[in-house]
Design a protein around this motif. Structure first.
Motif, PDB file in Angstrom:
ATOM      1  N   ALA A 195     -11.242  -8.512   2.409  1.00 14.32           N
ATOM      2  CA  ALA A 195     -11.308  -9.524   3.605  1.00 14.32           C
ATOM      3  C   ALA A 195      -9.703 -10.172   3.386  1.00 14.32           C
ATOM      4  CB  ALA A 195     -12.306 -10.781   4.672  1.00 14.32           C
ATOM      5  N   ASP A 196      -9.825 -10.641   2.048  1.00 17.13           N
ATOM      6  CA  ASP A 196      -8.146 -11.089   1.780  1.00 17.13           C
ATOM      7  C   ASP A 196      -7.267  -9.909   1.374  1.00 17.13           C
ATOM      8  OD1 ASP A 196      -9.474 -13.289   1.596  1.00 17.13           O
ATOM      9  OD2 ASP A 196     -10.024 -13.467  -1.147  1.00 17.13           O
ATOM     10  N   LEU A 197      -8.151  -8.243   1.343  1.00 16.44           N
ATOM     11  CA  LEU A 197      -6.986  -7.707   0.564  1.00 16.44           C
ATOM     12  C   LEU A 197      -6.395  -7.364   1.918  1.00 16.44           C
ATOM     13  CD1 LEU A 197      -5.204  -5.453  -1.092  1.00 16.44           C
ATOM     14  CD2 LEU A 197      -7.311  -3.811  -0.877  1.00 16.44           C
ATOM     15  N   ALA A 198      -7.184  -7.306   2.847  1.00 16.91           N
ATOM     16  CA  ALA A 198      -6.100  -6.227   4.563  1.00 16.91           C
ATOM     17  C   ALA A 198      -5.794  -7.040   4.672  1.00 16.91           C
ATOM     18  CB  ALA A 198      -7.472  -6.405   5.038  1.00 16.91           C
ATOM     19  N   ARG A 199      -5.202  -8.573   4.545  1.00 17.94           N
ATOM     20  CA  ARG A 199      -4.673  -9.810   5.306  1.00 17.94           C
ATOM     21  C   ARG A 199      -3.567  -9.483   4.187  1.00 17.94           C
ATOM     22  NH1 ARG A 199      -8.734 -14.524   6.046  1.00 17.94           N
ATOM     23  NH2 ARG A 199      -9.726 -13.956   4.400  1.00 17.94           N
ATOM     24  N   ALA A 200      -3.346  -9.322   3.133  1.00 18.27           N
ATOM     25  CA  ALA A 200      -2.211  -9.140   2.260  1.00 18.27           C
ATOM     26  C   ALA A 200      -1.361  -7.716   2.429  1.00 18.27           C
ATOM     27  CB  ALA A 200      -2.530  -9.363   0.286  1.00 18.27           C
ATOM     28  N   ILE A 201      -2.286  -6.757   3.332  1.00 18.92           N
ATOM     29  CA  ILE A 201      -1.388  -5.623   3.647  1.00 18.92           C
ATOM     30  C   ILE A 201      -0.519  -6.019   4.873  1.00 18.92           C
ATOM     31  CG2 ILE A 201      -1.439  -3.177   4.046  1.00 18.92           C
ATOM     32  CD1 ILE A 201      -3.885  -3.137   2.296  1.00 18.92           C
ATOM     33  N   GLU A 202       0.294  -5.757   4.766  1.00 20.93           N
ATOM     34  CA  GLU A 202       1.829  -5.664   5.694  1.00 20.93           C
ATOM     35  C   GLU A 202       1.557  -4.278   6.466  1.00 20.93           C
ATOM     36  OE1 GLU A 202       4.415  -9.077   6.015  1.00 20.93           O
ATOM     37  OE2 GLU A 202       3.850  -8.729   3.157  1.00 20.93           O
ATOM     38  N   LEU A 203       0.953  -3.788   6.829  1.00 19.89           N
ATOM     39  CA  LEU A 203       0.773  -2.451   7.962  1.00 19.89           C
ATOM     40  C   LEU A 203      -0.467  -2.366   9.009  1.00 19.89           C
ATOM     41  CD1 LEU A 203       0.729  -0.086   4.486  1.00 19.89           C
ATOM     42  CD2 LEU A 203       2.645  -0.827   5.661  1.00 19.89           C
ATOM     43  N   PRO A 204      -0.687  -1.480  10.252  1.00 20.67           N
ATOM     44  CA  PRO A 204      -1.407  -1.598  10.246  1.00 20.67           C
ATOM     45  C   PRO A 204      -2.722  -1.025  10.443  1.00 20.67           C
ATOM     46  CG  PRO A 204       0.604  -0.174  11.613  1.00 20.67           C
ATOM     47  CD  PRO A 204       1.198  -1.004  10.571  1.00 20.67           C
ATOM     48  N   TYR A 256       2.218   2.554   1.686  1.00 19.27           N
ATOM     49  CA  TYR A 256       1.530   3.579   2.900  1.00 19.27           C
ATOM     50  C   TYR A 256       2.075   3.345   4.501  1.00 19.27           C
ATOM     51  CZ  TYR A 256      -3.261   5.192   0.555  1.00 19.27           C
ATOM     52  OH  TYR A 256      -3.965   5.186  -0.364  1.00 19.27           O
ATOM     53  N   GLN A 257       3.985   3.179   3.541  1.00 22.33           N
ATOM     54  CA  GLN A 257       4.917   3.229   4.851  1.00 22.33           C
ATOM     55  C   GLN A 257       4.302   3.869   6.290  1.00 22.33           C
ATOM     56  OE1 GLN A 257       7.141   0.077   5.662  1.00 22.33           O
ATOM     57  NE2 GLN A 257       5.302  -0.618   4.357  1.00 22.33           N
TER      58      GLN A 257
END
Ligand code: XMP
Ligand code: MG
Length: 195
Positions: free
Chosen positions: A49-58, A30-31
Protein backbone atom coordinates in the motif's frame (compact mmCIF):
# COMPACT_ATOMS: atom_id res chain seq x y z
CA UNK A 1 6.32 0.04 22.87
CA UNK A 2 4.16 -3.10 23.03
CA UNK A 3 4.96 -5.33 26.03
CA UNK A 4 5.67 -8.39 23.82
CA UNK A 5 8.37 -6.60 21.80
CA UNK A 6 11.98 -6.73 23.03
CA UNK A 7 13.43 -4.26 20.53
CA UNK A 8 12.21 -1.95 17.78
CA UNK A 9 14.31 -2.69 14.68
CA UNK A 10 12.81 -0.04 12.39
CA UNK A 11 10.56 2.86 13.37
CA UNK A 12 7.63 4.09 11.31
CA UNK A 13 9.79 6.96 9.99
CA UNK A 14 12.67 4.66 9.01
CA UNK A 15 10.27 2.33 7.17
CA UNK A 16 8.67 5.24 5.29
CA UNK A 17 12.07 6.62 4.25
CA UNK A 18 13.09 3.22 2.89
CA UNK A 19 9.77 2.78 1.07
CA UNK A 20 10.26 6.16 -0.66
CA UNK A 21 13.77 5.14 -1.71
CA UNK A 22 12.54 1.83 -3.16
CA UNK A 23 9.66 3.61 -4.88
CA UNK A 24 12.05 5.99 -6.65
CA UNK A 25 14.29 3.13 -7.78
CA UNK A 26 11.32 1.16 -9.15
CA UNK A 27 9.95 4.30 -10.86
CA UNK A 28 13.26 4.75 -12.66
CA UNK A 29 13.55 1.07 -13.64
CA UNK A 30 10.04 0.56 -15.07
CA UNK A 31 9.60 3.67 -17.25
CA UNK A 32 7.24 2.93 -20.15
CA UNK A 33 6.49 -0.63 -18.97
CA UNK A 34 3.19 -2.28 -18.10
CA UNK A 35 3.85 -3.01 -14.41
CA UNK A 36 1.83 -5.25 -12.12
CA UNK A 37 2.67 -5.30 -8.42
CA UNK A 38 1.90 -8.77 -7.09
CA UNK A 39 1.38 -8.56 -3.34
CA UNK A 40 1.48 -11.59 -1.10
CA UNK A 41 -1.39 -11.75 1.40
CA UNK A 42 -1.50 -10.98 4.17
CA UNK A 43 1.90 -9.83 5.40
CA UNK A 44 2.85 -7.56 2.51
CA UNK A 45 -0.34 -5.46 2.60
CA UNK A 46 0.97 -2.39 4.50
CA UNK A 47 4.20 -2.48 2.46
CA UNK A 48 2.50 -2.73 -0.94
CA UNK A 49 0.00 0.00 0.00
CA UNK A 50 2.81 2.42 0.87
CA UNK A 51 5.14 1.32 -1.92
CA UNK A 52 2.49 1.63 -4.65
CA UNK A 53 1.97 5.27 -3.65
CA UNK A 54 5.72 5.88 -3.79
CA UNK A 55 5.92 4.63 -7.39
CA UNK A 56 5.16 7.38 -9.90
CA UNK A 57 4.00 5.18 -12.77
CA UNK A 58 0.70 3.76 -13.99
CA UNK A 59 0.50 0.28 -12.47
CA UNK A 60 -1.85 -2.56 -11.54
CA UNK A 61 -2.20 -4.21 -8.16
CA UNK A 62 -3.14 -7.83 -7.62
CA UNK A 63 -2.68 -10.32 -4.81
CA UNK A 64 -1.95 -13.96 -4.14
CA UNK A 65 -2.45 -15.84 -0.91
CA UNK A 66 -0.62 -19.05 -0.23
CA UNK A 67 -0.67 -21.32 2.79
CA UNK A 68 2.24 -23.39 3.94
CA UNK A 69 2.21 -26.37 6.22
CA UNK A 70 4.29 -25.59 9.26
CA UNK A 71 3.97 -23.98 12.65
CA UNK A 72 3.52 -20.32 13.48
CA UNK A 73 7.19 -19.39 13.27
CA UNK A 74 8.56 -21.64 10.51
CA UNK A 75 7.25 -22.40 7.04
CA UNK A 76 7.76 -25.86 5.55
CA UNK A 77 7.82 -25.06 1.83
CA UNK A 78 4.83 -27.29 1.17
CA UNK A 79 2.63 -24.60 -0.31
CA UNK A 80 -0.94 -24.34 -1.59
CA UNK A 81 -2.57 -21.43 -3.44
CA UNK A 82 -5.53 -20.00 -1.49
CA UNK A 83 -6.14 -17.00 -3.75
CA UNK A 84 -4.82 -16.58 -7.25
CA UNK A 85 -4.31 -13.63 -9.60
CA UNK A 86 -7.35 -12.32 -11.47
CA UNK A 87 -6.06 -12.77 -14.99
CA UNK A 88 -3.26 -13.77 -17.36
CA UNK A 89 0.11 -12.03 -17.00
CA UNK A 90 1.88 -12.85 -20.27
CA UNK A 91 1.73 -9.21 -21.41
CA UNK A 92 2.90 -7.74 -18.08
CA UNK A 93 6.05 -7.04 -16.11
CA UNK A 94 5.58 -8.64 -12.69
CA UNK A 95 7.15 -7.35 -9.49
CA UNK A 96 6.48 -9.64 -6.52
CA UNK A 97 6.14 -7.65 -3.30
CA UNK A 98 7.08 -9.67 -0.20
CA UNK A 99 7.12 -8.75 3.46
CA UNK A 100 10.00 -11.02 4.42
CA UNK A 101 12.27 -13.70 2.98
CA UNK A 102 13.33 -16.19 5.61
CA UNK A 103 14.04 -19.75 4.42
CA UNK A 104 13.13 -18.75 0.85
CA UNK A 105 10.84 -21.75 0.46
CA UNK A 106 7.58 -19.83 0.04
CA UNK A 107 9.04 -17.41 -2.48
CA UNK A 108 10.77 -20.16 -4.47
CA UNK A 109 7.39 -21.83 -4.91
CA UNK A 110 5.71 -18.58 -5.93
CA UNK A 111 8.45 -17.72 -8.44
CA UNK A 112 8.06 -21.15 -9.99
CA UNK A 113 4.29 -20.72 -10.39
CA UNK A 114 4.61 -17.23 -11.90
CA UNK A 115 7.46 -18.12 -14.29
CA UNK A 116 5.34 -20.84 -15.86
CA UNK A 117 2.78 -18.16 -16.83
CA UNK A 118 5.39 -16.40 -18.99
CA UNK A 119 5.32 -12.79 -17.78
CA UNK A 120 7.36 -10.28 -19.81
CA UNK A 121 9.70 -10.08 -16.82
CA UNK A 122 9.75 -11.15 -13.17
CA UNK A 123 11.49 -9.38 -10.33
CA UNK A 124 11.29 -9.56 -6.56
CA UNK A 125 11.04 -6.81 -3.99
CA UNK A 126 11.14 -7.62 -0.28
CA UNK A 127 10.99 -5.28 2.67
CA UNK A 128 12.97 -7.60 4.94
CA UNK A 129 15.65 -10.15 4.17
CA UNK A 130 16.81 -12.40 7.00
CA UNK A 131 20.49 -13.05 7.45
CA UNK A 132 20.60 -16.86 7.53
CA UNK A 133 21.37 -19.88 5.41
CA UNK A 134 18.55 -20.12 2.90
CA UNK A 135 17.01 -23.48 2.04
CA UNK A 136 16.16 -22.10 -1.41
CA UNK A 137 18.13 -19.31 -3.06
CA UNK A 138 15.97 -16.80 -4.89
CA UNK A 139 17.44 -13.75 -6.62
CA UNK A 140 16.09 -10.59 -4.98
CA UNK A 141 16.14 -7.34 -6.96
CA UNK A 142 14.99 -4.81 -4.35
CA UNK A 143 15.63 -5.21 -0.61
CA UNK A 144 14.51 -2.84 2.13
CA UNK A 145 16.45 -4.04 5.16
CA UNK A 146 18.65 -7.04 5.95
CA UNK A 147 17.79 -8.21 9.46
CA UNK A 148 19.20 -10.67 12.03
CA UNK A 149 17.74 -14.18 12.27
CA UNK A 150 15.12 -13.28 14.89
CA UNK A 151 11.34 -13.55 14.69
CA UNK A 152 9.96 -10.12 13.88
CA UNK A 153 6.44 -8.69 13.83
CA UNK A 154 4.66 -5.46 12.92
CA UNK A 155 3.95 -3.51 9.72
CA UNK A 156 2.04 -6.50 8.33
CA UNK A 157 4.10 -9.27 9.92
CA UNK A 158 2.28 -11.47 12.38
CA UNK A 159 2.62 -14.08 15.03
CA UNK A 160 -0.56 -16.21 14.99
CA UNK A 161 -2.27 -13.38 13.04
CA UNK A 162 -1.58 -10.73 15.71
CA UNK A 163 0.74 -7.70 15.77
CA UNK A 164 0.22 -6.91 12.05
CA UNK A 165 -1.05 -3.46 13.02
CA UNK A 166 2.06 -2.32 14.91
CA UNK A 167 3.37 0.68 12.94
CA UNK A 168 7.02 -0.36 13.48
CA UNK A 169 8.98 -3.59 12.99
CA UNK A 170 10.13 -5.19 16.22
CA UNK A 171 11.64 -8.38 17.59
CA UNK A 172 9.04 -10.55 19.31
CA UNK A 173 10.08 -11.74 22.77
CA UNK A 174 10.78 -15.50 22.47
CA UNK A 175 8.73 -16.05 25.66
CA UNK A 176 5.62 -15.25 23.57
CA UNK A 177 6.08 -18.25 21.26
CA UNK A 178 8.23 -20.59 23.35
CA UNK A 179 6.30 -23.71 24.30
CA UNK A 180 4.45 -23.76 20.97
CA UNK A 181 7.25 -25.60 19.13
CA UNK A 182 5.98 -29.18 19.92
CA UNK A 183 3.20 -28.46 17.36
CA UNK A 184 5.87 -29.17 14.75
CA UNK A 185 5.93 -32.83 15.77
CA UNK A 186 2.20 -33.45 15.26
CA UNK A 187 1.53 -35.99 12.53
CA UNK A 188 -0.87 -33.66 10.72
CA UNK A 189 0.52 -30.17 11.11
CA UNK A 190 -1.89 -27.27 11.09
CA UNK A 191 -2.01 -25.27 7.91
CA UNK A 192 -0.93 -21.72 8.54
CA UNK A 193 -0.94 -18.63 6.39
CA UNK A 194 2.67 -18.33 5.32
CA UNK A 195 2.75 -14.92 3.74
P1 XMP B 1 10.01 -18.55 4.14
O1 XMP B 1 10.72 -19.28 5.26
O2 XMP B 1 9.20 -19.47 3.28
O3 XMP B 1 9.02 -17.63 4.95
O4 XMP B 1 10.95 -17.63 3.38
C1 XMP B 1 8.17 -16.77 4.35
C2 XMP B 1 7.00 -16.45 5.23
O5 XMP B 1 7.17 -16.90 6.58
C3 XMP B 1 6.74 -15.91 7.48
N1 XMP B 1 7.87 -15.43 8.28
C4 XMP B 1 7.79 -14.54 9.26
N2 XMP B 1 6.73 -13.86 9.73
N3 XMP B 1 8.13 -12.79 11.28
C5 XMP B 1 6.91 -12.99 10.75
O6 XMP B 1 5.97 -12.35 11.19
C6 XMP B 1 9.25 -13.42 10.87
O7 XMP B 1 10.33 -13.20 11.40
C7 XMP B 1 9.05 -14.36 9.79
N4 XMP B 1 9.90 -15.14 9.13
C8 XMP B 1 9.14 -15.81 8.21
C9 XMP B 1 6.17 -14.80 6.64
O8 XMP B 1 4.77 -14.98 6.56
C10 XMP B 1 6.82 -14.97 5.31
O9 XMP B 1 6.10 -14.49 4.21
MG1 MG C 1 2.97 -14.88 8.67
Amino acid sequence: MHQDISEVLYSEAQIQAKVQELGQQITADYQGKHLLLLGTLKGAVPFIADLARAIELPLELDYMAVASYGNSTHSSGVVRILKDLEGPIDNKHILIIEDIIDSGLTLAYLVDVIRRRNPLSLRICTLLYKERTRLKEVPVDYTGFTIPDKFVVGYGLDYSQYYRNLPYIGILKPSVYEGTEPEEQHSSPAETQAI
